[in-house]
Design an enzyme around this catalytic site. Structure first.
Site, PDB file in Angstrom:
ATOM      1  N   ASP A 226       0.861  -1.182   0.000  1.00 39.99           N
ATOM      2  CA  ASP A 226       0.000   0.000   0.000  1.00 39.99           C
ATOM      3  C   ASP A 226       0.895   1.228   0.000  1.00 39.99           C
ATOM      4  O   ASP A 226       1.599   1.501   0.981  1.00 39.99           O
ATOM      5  CB  ASP A 226      -0.910   0.008   1.228  1.00 39.99           C
ATOM      6  CG  ASP A 226      -1.864  -1.177   1.234  1.00 39.99           C
ATOM      7  OD1 ASP A 226      -2.420  -1.495   0.168  1.00 39.99           O
ATOM      8  OD2 ASP A 226      -2.037  -1.792   2.306  1.00 39.99           O
ATOM      9  N   LEU A 227       0.887   1.972  -1.074  1.00 36.12           N
ATOM     10  CA  LEU A 227       1.815   3.085  -1.283  1.00 36.12           C
ATOM     11  C   LEU A 227       1.790   4.076  -0.124  1.00 36.12           C
ATOM     12  O   LEU A 227       0.740   4.645   0.202  1.00 36.12           O
ATOM     13  CB  LEU A 227       1.485   3.807  -2.595  1.00 36.12           C
ATOM     14  CG  LEU A 227       2.399   4.979  -2.966  1.00 36.12           C
ATOM     15  CD1 LEU A 227       3.832   4.505  -3.173  1.00 36.12           C
ATOM     16  CD2 LEU A 227       1.869   5.689  -4.209  1.00 36.12           C
ATOM     17  N   ASP A 228       2.957   4.288   0.507  1.00 31.80           N
ATOM     18  CA  ASP A 228       3.137   5.246   1.596  1.00 31.80           C
ATOM     19  C   ASP A 228       2.195   5.010   2.771  1.00 31.80           C
ATOM     20  O   ASP A 228       1.859   5.942   3.503  1.00 31.80           O
ATOM     21  CB  ASP A 228       2.974   6.690   1.079  1.00 31.80           C
ATOM     22  CG  ASP A 228       4.098   7.091   0.136  1.00 31.80           C
ATOM     23  OD1 ASP A 228       5.220   6.587   0.316  1.00 31.80           O
ATOM     24  OD2 ASP A 228       3.840   7.900  -0.772  1.00 31.80           O
ATOM     25  N   GLU A 229       1.771   3.777   2.974  1.00 30.50           N
ATOM     26  CA  GLU A 229       0.864   3.472   4.080  1.00 30.50           C
ATOM     27  C   GLU A 229       1.409   2.359   4.986  1.00 30.50           C
ATOM     28  O   GLU A 229       0.673   1.766   5.764  1.00 30.50           O
ATOM     29  CB  GLU A 229      -0.519   3.078   3.540  1.00 30.50           C
ATOM     30  CG  GLU A 229      -1.248   4.212   2.831  1.00 30.50           C
ATOM     31  CD  GLU A 229      -2.648   3.826   2.394  1.00 30.50           C
ATOM     32  OE1 GLU A 229      -3.149   2.783   2.861  1.00 30.50           O
ATOM     33  OE2 GLU A 229      -3.230   4.562   1.587  1.00 30.50           O
TER      34      GLU A 229
END
Length: 283
Positions: A226-229
């Site tokens: 999950d991108l940047d999560e």
């Protein structure tokens, strides 16, 4: 020689006593201990610094004894407290990379920097000043001719040749595929400004200036699909006001990014971070 014991197990009564008893029986001395109970999940986390009472000890015997009292499903790691191997991914921005290189040269990093891999050659001269191998795997060349998968495979080939303990994304400006992330899960640490998701795309500081923001921050986290999560390791902020130009804001933001990134890496390199689903436990 100091050792670090890391335990994640189902919470139950008497864990600290049981662990301490096993360590004592094998001639080991507890020098520092930290623990935490996640009551929602019923999990117990423990980090123990151990000094050897004897020059040699039965490591496998210790692990077997701990599994006997905690259960086979318990996650138990016992390792020497020594410098880890670190590999850095970068693109063009030099502030986070340069800060890590200076900390490394001054002996502040609990790691040996094996190499820097970048998708542009912009930072080659900087890295080579510190006598560290620099590899450029041009994303432009791969994107035009072979595609994203081939580009990542070439990077993975270089990473695997070094077999690092930790991979630091020092402003590496590429979105990584799920397959690549899974290959190095739990090893990759990223740094980004904390305007996300409010200001994305080109020049977030100019966007933030136009919006009149009053704080600037940075977040260091583990990389997940999950991108940047991914699980957050460290964060910090600094206050700004109407007198700041967007260039002033960018400078303040980069200063925060450097300190947050270095702090997060220091925690990971000293085995002080446990991943607990999409959160972290920091000792």
């Amino acid at each position: 020689m100091k050792h670090i014991l890391l335990i994640t197990t189902r919470d139950q009564g008497g864990i600290i006593y049981a662990v301490s008893k096993i360590l004592y029986e094998f001639g080991l001395n507890i020098e520092k201990n930290d623990e935490f109970v996640d009551k929602e999940r019923g999990l117990f986390f423990m980090r123990t610094e151990i000094g050897e009472a004897n020059k040699k000890f039965d490591r496998e015997g210790v692990l077997a004894g701990l599994h006997d009292v905690l259960g086979k499903e318990a996650s138990i790691t016992l390792k020497q407290a020594q410098k880890k191997s670190l590999l850095i991914l970068a693109t063009k921005e030099n502030h986070c990379l340069g800060d890590l290189l200076l900390r490394y040269e001054s002996g502040e990093l609990n790691a040996h920097i094996q190499a820097v891999i970048a998708n542009h050659d912009t930072l080659a001269n900087l890295v080579e000043r510190f006598h560290i191998p620099f590899h450029c795997v041009s994303s432009l060349e791969f994107d035009q001719n072979l595609g994203r998968a081939a580009h990542e495979e070439q990077i993975a080939h270089i990473i695997d040749s070094y077999a690092p303990d930790v991979i630091a994304l020092a402003k590496y400006m590429r979105i990584l595929s799920p397959a690549f992330v899974a290959r190095y899960f739990g090893k990759m640490i990223n740094i980004h400004h904390s305007f996300l998701p409010a200001f994305i795309g080109a020049n977030p500081y100019k966007q933030a200036y136009q919006r009149g923001v009053k704080i600037i921050g940075a977040t260091a986290h583990f990389v997940t699909q999950d991108l940047d999560e991914g699980p957050i390791i460290t964060q910090d902020i600094t206050k700004i006001d109407h007198t700041y130009s967007w260039q002033d804001m960018q400078k303040a933001g980069r200063d925060i990014e450097k300190s947050v990134f270095a702090h997060a890496l220091d925690l990971v390199l000293h085995d002080r971070v446990f991943i607990n689903q999409n959160k972290t436990i920091i000792f």
